[in-house]
Enzyme design. Structure first.
Site, mmCIF file in Angstrom:
data_model
loop_
_atom_site.group_PDB
_atom_site.id
_atom_site.type_symbol
_atom_site.label_atom_id
_atom_site.label_comp_id
_atom_site.label_asym_id
_atom_site.label_seq_id
_atom_site.Cartn_x
_atom_site.Cartn_y
_atom_site.Cartn_z
ATOM 1 N N SER A 39 4.355 4.287 1.716
ATOM 2 C CA SER A 39 3.551 5.543 1.657
ATOM 3 C C SER A 39 2.206 5.432 0.693
ATOM 4 C CB SER A 39 4.472 6.784 1.524
ATOM 5 O OG SER A 39 4.724 6.950 -0.009
ATOM 6 N N LYS A 80 3.692 10.166 -5.247
ATOM 7 C CA LYS A 80 2.394 10.263 -4.491
ATOM 8 C C LYS A 80 1.427 10.428 -5.503
ATOM 9 C CE LYS A 80 4.931 10.784 -0.655
ATOM 10 N NZ LYS A 80 5.124 9.667 0.092
#
Length: 185
Positions: A39, A80
């Protein structure tokens, strides 16, 4: 007291103090983590090892574009990039980030975007109103996060806004593999 017993006690003290110091560092200052999954490509790769700074969150909230780890579930932490701060209006339009109506460049995505078909988009269009718990702006005490691999990331587009108290720390240093040693950008 015999010399042997004194040596044994000195070793025991050293071991206990070392364990206490390590525990305190991991609890309050920094912790190692392993990146799991794709990701955050191309910035971070699967199995990269990082040092996450916990202590700076005591003094200030994360800033835009900081790479953070946070408790996504009781048993799972995610890593993230912070895109939206409290009070921000975030929108993606024509593969471009707009913060409070202003175009904001994302240089960390340039490499990945260059590999795309010229007609393809890296980040699909959305507004904050489109996400779970959607609103016009990022709520107080929360951030909006995205993975750098926008097509393969479970992030705020799926999870909603991330409460600041769920943030574990800010990724500062990559230390493994050796070819990736450096400051997390």
């Amino acid at each position: 007291m015999s010399a042997k017993k004194s040596d044994w006690i000195d070793w025991l003290k050293t071991i206990i103090i070392t364990v206490i110091v390590i525990v305190l560092i991991r609890m309050f200052i920094a912790v190692p983590i392993v990146v799991e999954g794709p990701s955050m490509l191309p910035t971070l790769e699967n199995n990269d090892r990082l040092i996450v700074d916990k202590i700076s969150l005591v003094f200030k909230d994360p800033e835009r574009f900081d790479v953070v780890t946070f408790h996504a579930t009781e048993k799972k932490d995610y890593i993230k990039r912070v895109i939206g701060l409290p009070g921000d209006n975030i929108e993606y339009r024509d593969d471009q980030l707009y913060v409070n109506g202003e175009l904001v460049e994302e240089p960390y995505l340039q490499e990945a975007k260059q590999k795309l078909d010229p007609n393809a988009t890296y980040t699909t269009d959305f507004t904050l109103e489109d996400i779970p718990g959607g609103s016009i702006t990022v709520p107080d005490g929360h951030v909006f996060v995205l993975g750098d691999n926008r097509k393969n990331s479970t992030d705020s587009r799926h999870l909603g806004f991330i409460p600041l108290e769920q943030i574990v720390g800010i990724a500062r240093l990559s230390y493994w593999p050796v070819t990736n040693i450096g400051i997390v950008d």
